[in-house]
Design a protein around this motif. Structure first.
Motif, PDB file in Angstrom:
ATOM      1  N   GLU A  19     -12.959  -3.463   4.965  1.00 38.02           N
ATOM      2  CA  GLU A  19     -12.620  -2.979   3.621  1.00 38.02           C
ATOM      3  C   GLU A  19     -11.122  -3.146   3.361  1.00 38.02           C
ATOM      4  OE1 GLU A  19     -12.228   1.161   3.407  1.00 38.02           O
ATOM      5  OE2 GLU A  19     -12.455   1.284   1.233  1.00 38.02           O
ATOM      6  N   LEU A  20     -10.333  -2.750   4.344  1.00 33.26           N
ATOM      7  CA  LEU A  20      -8.891  -2.755   4.123  1.00 33.26           C
ATOM      8  C   LEU A  20      -8.256  -4.109   4.420  1.00 33.26           C
ATOM      9  CD1 LEU A  20      -7.910   0.842   5.234  1.00 33.26           C
ATOM     10  CD2 LEU A  20      -8.543  -0.011   2.972  1.00 33.26           C
TER      11      LEU A  20
ATOM     12  N   ASP B 201       3.155  -7.374 -12.412  1.00 34.46           N
ATOM     13  CA  ASP B 201       3.938  -6.160 -12.128  1.00 34.46           C
ATOM     14  C   ASP B 201       3.202  -5.211 -11.186  1.00 34.46           C
ATOM     15  OD1 ASP B 201       1.978  -5.169 -13.776  1.00 34.46           O
ATOM     16  OD2 ASP B 201       3.325  -4.348 -15.297  1.00 34.46           O
TER      17      ASP B 201
ATOM     18  N   ALA C 261      -5.265   0.926   7.606  1.00 32.32           N
ATOM     19  CA  ALA C 261      -4.513   1.513   6.491  1.00 32.32           C
ATOM     20  C   ALA C 261      -3.052   1.712   6.883  1.00 32.32           C
ATOM     21  CB  ALA C 261      -5.133   2.849   6.087  1.00 32.32           C
TER      22      ALA C 261
ATOM     23  N   GLY D 111       1.305   5.420   7.619  1.00 31.73           N
ATOM     24  CA  GLY D 111       2.006   4.181   7.947  1.00 31.73           C
ATOM     25  C   GLY D 111       3.363   4.096   7.273  1.00 31.73           C
ATOM     26  N   VAL D 112       3.401   4.465   5.996  1.00 34.24           N
ATOM     27  CA  VAL D 112       4.672   4.451   5.255  1.00 34.24           C
ATOM     28  C   VAL D 112       5.668   5.416   5.906  1.00 34.24           C
ATOM     29  CG1 VAL D 112       5.790   5.015   3.051  1.00 34.24           C
ATOM     30  CG2 VAL D 112       3.599   3.785   3.058  1.00 34.24           C
TER      31      VAL D 112
ATOM     32  N   HIS E 288      -1.555   2.879  -4.636  1.00 31.71           N
ATOM     33  CA  HIS E 288      -2.926   3.256  -5.010  1.00 31.71           C
ATOM     34  C   HIS E 288      -3.832   2.555  -4.017  1.00 31.71           C
ATOM     35  CE1 HIS E 288      -6.418   2.490  -8.008  1.00 31.71           C
ATOM     36  NE2 HIS E 288      -6.490   3.749  -7.630  1.00 31.71           N
TER      37      HIS E 288
ATOM     38  N   PHE F 179       0.308  -3.744 -11.689  1.00 32.07           N
ATOM     39  CA  PHE F 179      -0.580  -2.783 -12.343  1.00 32.07           C
ATOM     40  C   PHE F 179      -1.934  -3.400 -12.655  1.00 32.07           C
ATOM     41  CE2 PHE F 179       3.465  -0.822 -12.667  1.00 32.07           C
ATOM     42  CZ  PHE F 179       3.165   0.511 -12.462  1.00 32.07           C
TER      43      PHE F 179
ATOM     44  N   PHE G 131      -2.798   5.463   4.841  1.00 32.52           N
ATOM     45  CA  PHE G 131      -1.740   4.552   4.352  1.00 32.52           C
ATOM     46  C   PHE G 131      -0.390   5.282   4.382  1.00 32.52           C
ATOM     47  CE2 PHE G 131      -3.311   0.575   2.248  1.00 32.52           C
ATOM     48  CZ  PHE G 131      -4.681   0.739   2.398  1.00 32.52           C
TER      49      PHE G 131
ATOM     50  N   TYR H  54      -8.179  -5.219   1.162  1.00 28.41           N
ATOM     51  CA  TYR H  54      -7.057  -4.583   0.455  1.00 28.41           C
ATOM     52  C   TYR H  54      -5.759  -5.355   0.728  1.00 28.41           C
ATOM     53  CZ  TYR H  54      -3.951  -1.084  -1.514  1.00 28.41           C
ATOM     54  OH  TYR H  54      -3.013  -0.448  -2.279  1.00 28.41           O
TER      55      TYR H  54
ATOM     56  N   ILE I  53      -0.948  -1.446   6.930  1.00 30.15           N
ATOM     57  CA  ILE I  53      -0.624  -1.907   5.569  1.00 30.15           C
ATOM     58  C   ILE I  53       0.514  -1.050   5.005  1.00 30.15           C
ATOM     59  CG2 ILE I  53      -1.476  -2.256   3.209  1.00 30.15           C
ATOM     60  CD1 ILE I  53      -4.292  -2.710   4.463  1.00 30.15           C
ATOM     61  N   GLY I  54       0.404   0.258   5.194  1.00 28.53           N
ATOM     62  CA  GLY I  54       1.467   1.168   4.740  1.00 28.53           C
ATOM     63  C   GLY I  54       2.792   0.844   5.416  1.00 28.53           C
TER      64      GLY I  54
ATOM     65  N   LEU J  98      -6.865  -2.808  -7.013  1.00 30.71           N
ATOM     66  CA  LEU J  98      -7.526  -3.344  -8.202  1.00 30.71           C
ATOM     67  C   LEU J  98      -6.950  -4.725  -8.518  1.00 30.71           C
ATOM     68  CD1 LEU J  98      -7.262  -0.107 -10.354  1.00 30.71           C
ATOM     69  CD2 LEU J  98      -9.423  -1.192  -9.789  1.00 30.71           C
TER      70      LEU J  98
ATOM     71  N   LEU K 124       4.225  -2.375   4.005  1.00 30.51           N
ATOM     72  CA  LEU K 124       4.809  -2.187   2.666  1.00 30.51           C
ATOM     73  C   LEU K 124       6.144  -1.453   2.738  1.00 30.51           C
ATOM     74  CD1 LEU K 124       1.604  -1.330   0.613  1.00 30.51           C
ATOM     75  CD2 LEU K 124       3.040  -3.357   0.327  1.00 30.51           C
TER      76      LEU K 124
ATOM     77  N   PHE L  62       7.967  -0.071  -6.887  1.00 27.13           N
ATOM     78  CA  PHE L  62       6.924  -0.831  -7.574  1.00 27.13           C
ATOM     79  C   PHE L  62       5.576  -0.224  -7.252  1.00 27.13           C
ATOM     80  CE2 PHE L  62       5.779  -3.148  -3.657  1.00 27.13           C
ATOM     81  CZ  PHE L  62       6.949  -3.022  -2.923  1.00 27.13           C
ATOM     82  N   HIS L  63       4.550  -0.762  -7.882  1.00 26.25           N
ATOM     83  CA  HIS L  63       3.202  -0.213  -7.736  1.00 26.25           C
ATOM     84  C   HIS L  63       2.322  -1.194  -6.970  1.00 26.25           C
ATOM     85  CE1 HIS L  63      -0.145   2.399  -8.685  1.00 26.25           C
ATOM     86  NE2 HIS L  63      -0.819   1.428  -9.281  1.00 26.25           N
ATOM     87  N   VAL L  64       1.518  -0.656  -6.078  1.00 26.12           N
ATOM     88  CA  VAL L  64       0.581  -1.480  -5.312  1.00 26.12           C
ATOM     89  C   VAL L  64      -0.810  -0.887  -5.479  1.00 26.12           C
ATOM     90  CG1 VAL L  64      -0.031  -2.346  -3.013  1.00 26.12           C
ATOM     91  CG2 VAL L  64       2.383  -2.048  -3.617  1.00 26.12           C
ATOM     92  N   THR L  65      -1.789  -1.743  -5.728  1.00 25.12           N
ATOM     93  CA  THR L  65      -3.157  -1.263  -5.920  1.00 25.12           C
ATOM     94  C   THR L  65      -4.140  -2.259  -5.334  1.00 25.12           C
ATOM     95  OG1 THR L  65      -4.819  -0.630  -7.591  1.00 25.12           O
ATOM     96  CG2 THR L  65      -3.247  -2.322  -8.237  1.00 25.12           C
TER      97      THR L  65
ATOM     98  N   ARG M 256       6.564   5.947 -15.998  1.00 25.71           N
ATOM     99  CA  ARG M 256       6.824   4.509 -16.139  1.00 25.71           C
ATOM    100  C   ARG M 256       6.618   4.091 -17.591  1.00 25.71           C
ATOM    101  NH1 ARG M 256       4.289   3.171 -10.668  1.00 25.71           N
ATOM    102  NH2 ARG M 256       6.044   2.330  -9.494  1.00 25.71           N
TER     103      ARG M 256
ATOM    104  N   MET N 260      -1.814  -7.413 -12.349  1.00 27.75           N
ATOM    105  CA  MET N 260      -0.938  -8.346 -13.053  1.00 27.75           C
ATOM    106  C   MET N 260       0.302  -8.594 -12.191  1.00 27.75           C
ATOM    107  SD  MET N 260      -1.030  -6.551 -16.808  1.00 27.75           S
ATOM    108  CE  MET N 260      -0.569  -4.910 -16.247  1.00 27.75           C
TER     109      MET N 260
ATOM    110  N   THR O 200       4.892   3.558  -5.562  1.00 29.55           N
ATOM    111  CA  THR O 200       3.546   4.109  -5.700  1.00 29.55           C
ATOM    112  C   THR O 200       2.498   3.197  -5.079  1.00 29.55           C
ATOM    113  OG1 THR O 200       3.469   3.175  -7.937  1.00 29.55           O
ATOM    114  CG2 THR O 200       4.074   5.496  -7.733  1.00 29.55           C
TER     115      THR O 200
END
Lengths: 377, 272
Positions: free
Chosen positions: A89-90, A236, A63, B79-80, B67, A238, B76, A93, A66-67, A231, A70, A226-229, B10, A234, B65
């Motif tokens: 698992e990660l 963007d 984890a 790490g950031v 998730h 999300f 996580f 991710y 990855i953090g 899931l 990013l 920006f957003h990272v997930t 947002r 798309m 952000t």
């Protein structure tokens, strides 16, 4: 000026390779037989302003890298068998979030705690199939200390270039052996950094395929937000459950590797031009295989070696061509037939594939391979 | 003039996924007001979460952000923060996410005293998966996996954080909405690992199974059981039975992790 030469352990070389590649962040958890990677980087990273952190467990280490990635740092973790299982698992991710990270996994006996100090090559299937879901996989299997250095550099390059996790998997013998290493000069080996966005922050999308299958990656804290997930997402970043988008995105992620196989797959062909028997091997086993091939040649047997350097993506095309040229293939490996399954798949019945399997914590010796060459020639 | 939440939301990401009556939105508004009070720069602030209803919060907010996976927010985020210590890092998540599957990461982030804030939205249940008991479900309560009543004892999140070494621990409730931002402001200003537990409600998967007739009844319960720290000091253990203490529960100064690591870098560079 003469190049710097050293007598180095494999794990130490992996750590040095990471530094050469520009690694600035390591997070790990102690595990035999990979711990020296962490030990070296705990000493070396702070000297260059980099960061080392020992996390509370293997999952946390994955984890954290990855953090860290990013947030813009080239990041590495190192582990071995049970740790690889925990990290899976990660790793998934990192695949779906398309985050460059490098994992050095030193292969020891398994499953479970297995034989922590014994060599093995039994994690190669985990490298591709360990995490759930469809995803790209890149796995490098170096065979010497020098190569472990160079392939760690290449692993960072591939991770950055394709925005995906990359595994370097030396077996315990390669990781713990000591050999002469010639350090490349700065600039001698290519060092690739991820592509930064060319658009201003307000137009930036982290998975914008307008820029190709590998969209530019901004860093947190660099002015882009920006957003990272984890899931399905798309362009963007999300989440989405739109069937067409999910299908296209999944296919694109896998295509990043599949469409670039020739860039990623490295191998060595040794005495294969006129070979009637080909040994297909990787890691320390390939060293025994080379010895056996040389002995066979001395005895007048036309043997050769195909040495796998990139296990994933598998050198499918090359094995396929090889299998229509030779009378038999031999696949020695320190597991119960993982590479053999792949070679057999690629051979498509054109040549018989004879496995030599050891899982007793002992290396496959040249004599075993030579015997098999004589038997099948 | 009414507070302008929109400047932190947002565009196009609402409506949120939360059920009517869920307290997570109250917490999100509190967080937004706190961020506004603190003047945190959007580009320099990471909001990190795990998995679950509460963990959907970062997606609605216009910051960096992340998730992550179930339980892994703190790892996580570590790490950031290590890679960019200058960033403000705020973790958000639920009780199951933070104290069950993520319990190890949570306690070790407390122990390191790394400078970030972790907001636990404690609604005593796994909501997203349909109401299974969490480590914070009270003993005896009904959940989809405790049809005969919960045999497990519950965690006290604040005590867990204090015990593990967090240097700022506060507790509020979704009922006491105006206190939430004040607690978060103080938590973020604190240098070290700060935990803000917000007692929350899940009418959909907890309330209905546990004979709460309405959201109002669940909210009133939060109002009734909350005792501010100062008032609690004057109360006997018997009087505090069944109550929860709210406000800043614990605060101490202790070396912060990224500052300590900066010293490691200095020592390494100096060859010491």
């Amino acid at each position: 000026m003469a190049k710097k030469v050293a007598f180095l352990q494999g794990n130490e070389a992996a750590a040095q390779g990471a530094l050469y590649a520009g690694c600035k962040f390591f997070a790990g958890y102690p595990i035999t037989p990979s711990t020296e990677v962490a030990e070296v980087l705990s000493a070396e990273l702070p000297k260059i302003g980099g960061k080392f952190i020992q996390m509370e467990d293997e999952i946390a280490a994955m984890a954290a890298v990855i953090g860290g990635s990013l947030a813009g740092s080239k990041a590495l973790t190192a582990t071995s068998g049970p740790g690889l299982s925990l990290k899976q698992e990660l790793i998934g991710y990192a695949c779906i979030a398309e985050t460059p990270v490098v994992i050095v996994n030193v292969m020891r006996g398994g499953p479970s705690t297995g034989m922590p100090t014994g060599p093995s090559q039994s994690d190669v299937m985990s490298a591709k199939w360990g995490t759930h879901g469809d995803h790209p996989a890149i796995c490098l299997v170096p065979a010497s200390v020098q190569e472990l250095f160079e392939e760690t550099v290449r692993a960072f390059n591939l991770a950055e270039k394709y925005r995906t996790p990359v595994m370097v998997m030396p077996d315990e013998i390669v990781a713990h052996m000591r050999e002469r290493i010639v350090f490349p000069e700065p600039g001698e080996l290519e060092v690739i950094d991820r592509t930064a966005p060319s658009v201003p922050p307000e137009q930036y999308k982290p998975y914008d395929t307008k820029f190709g299958d590998v969209p530019p990656l901004a860093a947190f804290g660099s002015g882009y937000r920006f957003h990272v997930t984890g899931l399905n997402k798309m362009d963007d970043g999300f989440p989405t459950t739109k069937a067409a988008v999910v299908q296209a995105e999944e296919e694109r992620q896998v295509r990043k590797v599949d469409a670039n196989i020739d860039d990623i797959v490295k191998f060595e062909e040794y005495m294969l031009d006129d070979a009637e028997v080909a040994v297909v091997a990787f890691g320390s086993t390939s060293r025994s295989a080379r010895f056996a091939v040389n002995e066979a040649r001395k005895q007048g047997i036309k043997a050769g070696l195909f040495r796998i350097k990139t296990f994933w993506p598998f050198p499918e095309k090359q094995i396929k061509a090889l299998s229509s040229k030779v009378k038999a293939l031999i696949t020695p490996e320190m597991n119960l037939g993982m590479c053999t399954v792949e070679v057999r798949r690629c051979a498509e019945g054109k040549a018989p594939v004879h496995g030599i399997f050891r899982v007793d914590g002992e290396p496959i010796n040249p004599g075993q391979i030579l015997d098999k060459i004589k038997e099948v020639k | 003039m009414a507070f302008d939440y929109d400047k932190y939301i947002r565009p196009g990401k609402l409506p949120h996924i939360w059920c009517p009556g869920c307290g997570h939105g109250i917490v999100m508004k509190g967080l937004i007001r706190a961020i506004d009070t603190l003047g945190l720069e959007k580009n320099n602030t990471a909001i990190v979460s795990g998995i679950g209803c509460a963990s959907r919060l970062p997606g609605y907010l216009d910051f960096c952000t992340l998730h992550t996976a179930h339980g892994r927010a703190a790892a996580f985020a570590t790490g950031v923060k290590m890679a960019r210590p200058e960033m403000n890092v705020i973790c958000v998540g639920g009780d199951g996410d933070g104290t069950a599957i993520g319990g190890n990461h949570f306690i070790h982030a407390c122990r390191r005293n790394i400078n970030m804030t972790y907001i636990v939205m404690n609604n005593n249940i796994y909501g997203m998966t349909g109401g299974q008991f969490s480590p914070c479900t009270p003993t005896g309560a009904k959940a989809s996996t405790t049809p005969y009543g919960n045999p497990d004892p519950a965690f006290d999140v604040a005590k867990l954080a204090i015990g593990a070494g967090a240097t700022f621990v506060a507790r509020g409730t979704a009922y006491h909405a105006t206190q939430i931002d004040k607690l978060i402001v103080e938590a973020v200003q604190h240098k070290g690992f700060s935990v803000v537990e917000i007692l929350d409600d899940c009418p959909t998967t907890y309330g209905r199974r546990n004979k709460f007739k309405s959201v109002i009844e669940m909210m009133n319960r939060l109002k009734d059981i909350a005792v501010p720290v100062k008032a609690a000091e004057k109360m006997t253990p018997e009087q505090l039975q069944g109550k929860i203490i709210t406000g800043v529960l614990f605060k101490e100064e202790r070396p912060e992790y990224t500052a300590e690591y900066a010293k490691v870098i200095e020592r390494a560079k100096g060859g010491k």
